[in-house]
Write a protein that holds these residues in place. Structure first.
Motif, PDB file in Angstrom:
ATOM      1  N   ALA A  11       0.836  -1.206   0.000  1.00 15.81           N
ATOM      2  CA  ALA A  11       0.000   0.000   0.000  1.00 15.81           C
ATOM      3  C   ALA A  11       0.868   1.252   0.000  1.00 15.81           C
ATOM      4  O   ALA A  11       0.557   2.241  -0.692  1.00 15.81           O
ATOM      5  CB  ALA A  11      -0.921  -0.009   1.217  1.00 15.81           C
ATOM      6  N   ASP A  12       1.961   1.236   0.754  1.00 16.43           N
ATOM      7  CA  ASP A  12       2.875   2.386   0.762  1.00 16.43           C
ATOM      8  C   ASP A  12       3.439   2.642  -0.632  1.00 16.43           C
ATOM      9  O   ASP A  12       3.559   3.792  -1.073  1.00 16.43           O
ATOM     10  CB  ASP A  12       4.016   2.133   1.746  1.00 16.43           C
ATOM     11  CG  ASP A  12       3.674   2.562   3.161  1.00 16.43           C
ATOM     12  OD1 ASP A  12       2.606   3.174   3.357  1.00 16.43           O
ATOM     13  OD2 ASP A  12       4.480   2.288   4.068  1.00 16.43           O
ATOM     14  N   GLU A  13       3.822   1.566  -1.324  1.00 19.90           N
ATOM     15  CA  GLU A  13       4.385   1.723  -2.662  1.00 19.90           C
ATOM     16  C   GLU A  13       3.347   2.287  -3.634  1.00 19.90           C
ATOM     17  O   GLU A  13       3.664   3.130  -4.481  1.00 19.90           O
ATOM     18  CB  GLU A  13       4.917   0.379  -3.155  1.00 19.90           C
ATOM     19  CG  GLU A  13       6.147  -0.103  -2.391  1.00 19.90           C
ATOM     20  CD  GLU A  13       6.557  -1.517  -2.772  1.00 19.90           C
ATOM     21  OE1 GLU A  13       5.887  -2.099  -3.659  1.00 19.90           O
ATOM     22  OE2 GLU A  13       7.528  -2.026  -2.187  1.00 19.90           O
ATOM     23  N   ALA A  14       2.107   1.831  -3.515  1.00 19.22           N
ATOM     24  CA  ALA A  14       1.044   2.339  -4.391  1.00 19.22           C
ATOM     25  C   ALA A  14       0.804   3.826  -4.151  1.00 19.22           C
ATOM     26  O   ALA A  14       0.629   4.614  -5.099  1.00 19.22           O
ATOM     27  CB  ALA A  14      -0.239   1.546  -4.166  1.00 19.22           C
ATOM     28  N   LEU A  15       0.809   4.228  -2.886  1.00 14.44           N
ATOM     29  CA  LEU A  15       0.639   5.646  -2.572  1.00 14.44           C
ATOM     30  C   LEU A  15       1.810   6.470  -3.085  1.00 14.44           C
ATOM     31  O   LEU A  15       1.621   7.587  -3.585  1.00 14.44           O
ATOM     32  CB  LEU A  15       0.491   5.823  -1.056  1.00 14.44           C
ATOM     33  CG  LEU A  15      -0.844   5.377  -0.460  1.00 14.44           C
ATOM     34  CD1 LEU A  15      -0.736   5.247   1.048  1.00 14.44           C
ATOM     35  CD2 LEU A  15      -1.960   6.348  -0.830  1.00 14.44           C
ATOM     36  N   ALA A  16       3.020   5.931  -2.967  1.00 19.37           N
ATOM     37  CA  ALA A  16       4.203   6.658  -3.449  1.00 19.37           C
ATOM     38  C   ALA A  16       4.130   6.873  -4.952  1.00 19.37           C
ATOM     39  O   ALA A  16       4.490   7.949  -5.462  1.00 19.37           O
ATOM     40  CB  ALA A  16       5.470   5.885  -3.077  1.00 19.37           C
ATOM     41  N   ARG A  17       3.657   5.865  -5.689  1.00 16.76           N
ATOM     42  CA  ARG A  17       3.523   6.021  -7.147  1.00 16.76           C
ATOM     43  C   ARG A  17       2.509   7.107  -7.484  1.00 16.76           C
ATOM     44  O   ARG A  17       2.736   7.920  -8.398  1.00 16.76           O
ATOM     45  CB  ARG A  17       3.110   4.690  -7.774  1.00 16.76           C
ATOM     46  CG  ARG A  17       4.206   3.638  -7.789  1.00 16.76           C
ATOM     47  CD  ARG A  17       3.847   2.477  -8.700  1.00 16.76           C
ATOM     48  NE  ARG A  17       2.677   1.758  -8.233  1.00 16.76           N
ATOM     49  CZ  ARG A  17       2.713   0.727  -7.403  1.00 16.76           C
ATOM     50  NH1 ARG A  17       3.873   0.292  -6.952  1.00 16.76           N
ATOM     51  NH2 ARG A  17       1.602   0.098  -7.041  1.00 16.76           N
TER      52      ARG A  17
END
Length: 430
Positions: A11-17
């Motif tokens: 989820a963190d990676e998706a938000l960062a993208r």
């Protein structure tokens, strides 16, 4: 057996993208505590940079003595020789599962990595529901039934993991429930692995947790670290307290064998700074107190807003998590969005609103219920100056960036449900 990427990290990676693409995001998925490093700890880490030797496998003598003092001040004295250090409590938990062996009883719901780590260890998780309002500890009666069923089916449960206070619900199991759990573990011959990483983030000082080590000291292992109370997740430092018993000493020997083959030793400069933190000088206790107050203020206000929108949740007593249940809003969610489960709700919140949360399904909940976990620990600011202001503010809810994030929560909930916010429940404002 293949294991998926941690739902929290994904989820963190998706938000960062999304953020890199210039989209508005609101990070409510990660449990990382967004607070600055205490200056004294920063300087200690830098001063110890020349310590490049491996050092003892279980950790430096100073660190182990500091950890023993930390537990002694909480009524849980331990010989420093029974303390083991690791690069975070997360790998320590995995190493403990390897050292104990067998299948692992896990509470439902529970932190996303317990079951995954059991699979990585070549074992299986035995899920057991928690009592209503008491997350983190499997219901003792259901535990007995589940272990008996597992053993009659040829499985070999040898340990039970508990979380005090709990992630994902922010609740605390009662001393009575913990006592009953400890009794059941003794009767069943289970090792209790008590994950107490959130112990210092209980909001009411009088509302202390009851560790299973108080009731089954001969078979309870405790893990903790500096990730949550001092926001040092990237430093990777955890400690485990092994029981002073034949079981504990045998487990200690096996654990040292496991960790010697995996990480050899934890980074020596981090150990030096963490030892100072675990000794709890006044500046450290003051920072933890300020952090606890900030978490409590913000998460309770977020809970108030979710409750006003019509969700149901148990009052949060610790951590920066809440676990709202959207079941009372099911008809609205089906009619407006075709949503029938927490996973679809999570996907909609991300895609339409840029809000990152986690569904109950990733915490082991069956049948994809309309429950999601919210984490408020990333709302304190984008810079160290803002985060410091949040720590020291008389009322953090008056800070514009925190207020804007919480107002965004209300706005999204209103649009999601098609309902105006309802009246605030009693005791809404901390």
């Amino acid at each position: 057996m293949p294991v998926a990427v941690s739902a929290t990290l994904a989820a963190d990676e998706a938000l960062a993208r999304r953020r890199l693409a210039g989209q508005e995001v609101l990070s409510l998925a990660s449990g990382e505590v967004g607070l600055p490093v205490l200056p004294r700890l920063r300087s200690l880490l830098a001063d110890a940079a020349g310590r490049n030797a491996y050092g003892p496998v279980p950790g430096s003598p100073r660190l182990r003595a500091a950890a023993a003092g930390y537990w002694a001040r909480r009524g849980l004295p331990v010989d420093p020789g029974l303390v083991v250090c690791g690069p975070g409590s997360k790998p320590l938990l995995f190493a403990l599962m390897l050292a104990v062996g067998g299948d692992v009883v896990v509470p439902v719901p529970s932190w996303v990595s317990y079951s995954a780590q059991a699979r990585l260890a070549g074992a299986r998780a035995v899920p057991v529901p928690t009592p209503p309002g008491e997350g983190g500890v499997p219901d003792p009666d259901a535990l007995r039934e589940a272990v008996a069923a597992a053993r009659s089916g040829g499985r070999d449960p040898r340990s039970v993991v508990v979380t005090l206070p709990d992630n994902p619900t922010g609740t605390i199991a009662s001393p009575r429930t913990v006592r009953r759990l400890a009794r059941a573990a003794r009767e069943l011959g289970l090792v209790v692995i008590s994950d107490e990483i959130y112990r210092d983030l209980v909001f009411d000082p009088a509302d202390r947790i009851a560790s299973p080590a108080l009731y089954a000291p001969e078979r309870t292992v405790i893990t903790t670290g500096v990730t949550k109370n001092l926001a040092l997740g990237g430093w990777r430092l955890g400690v485990a307290r092994l029981p002073d018993s034949d079981t504990g000493r045998e487990l200690h020997t096996r654990l040292l064998g496991v960790v010697s083959q995996i990480w050899s030793s934890t980074a020596a400069p981090v150990q030096e700074a963490a030892a100072y933190a675990l000794e709890e000088p006044p500046e450290v206790t003051a920072r933890v107190t300020a952090s606890r107050r900030l978490h409590g203020t913000v998460v309770r206000e977020a809970a108030r807003r979710f409750a006003a929108a019509g969700t149901v949740l148990t009052p949060v007593r610790a951590t920066s998590y809440l676990y709202p249940d959207f079941e009372p809003l099911r008809e609205d969610l089906v009619r407006l969005h075709g949503i029938r489960g927490g996973t679809a709700l999570t996907e909609l919140l991300m895609e339409r609103y840029g809000v990152g949360v986690l569904p109950g399904a990733v915490f082991g909940e069956p049948d994809d219920p309309l429950r999601i976990r919210i984490a408020t620990s990333r709302l304190y600011g984008e810079t160290d100056a803002e985060r410091t202001a949040a720590l020291t503010a008389r009322d953090p809810l008056e800070l514009p960036w925190i207020r804007a994030a919480l107002d965004r929560v209300t706005e999204v909930l209103h649009d999601l449900t098609g309902r105006p916010p309802g009246p605030a429940p009693d005791g809404a404002r901390p």
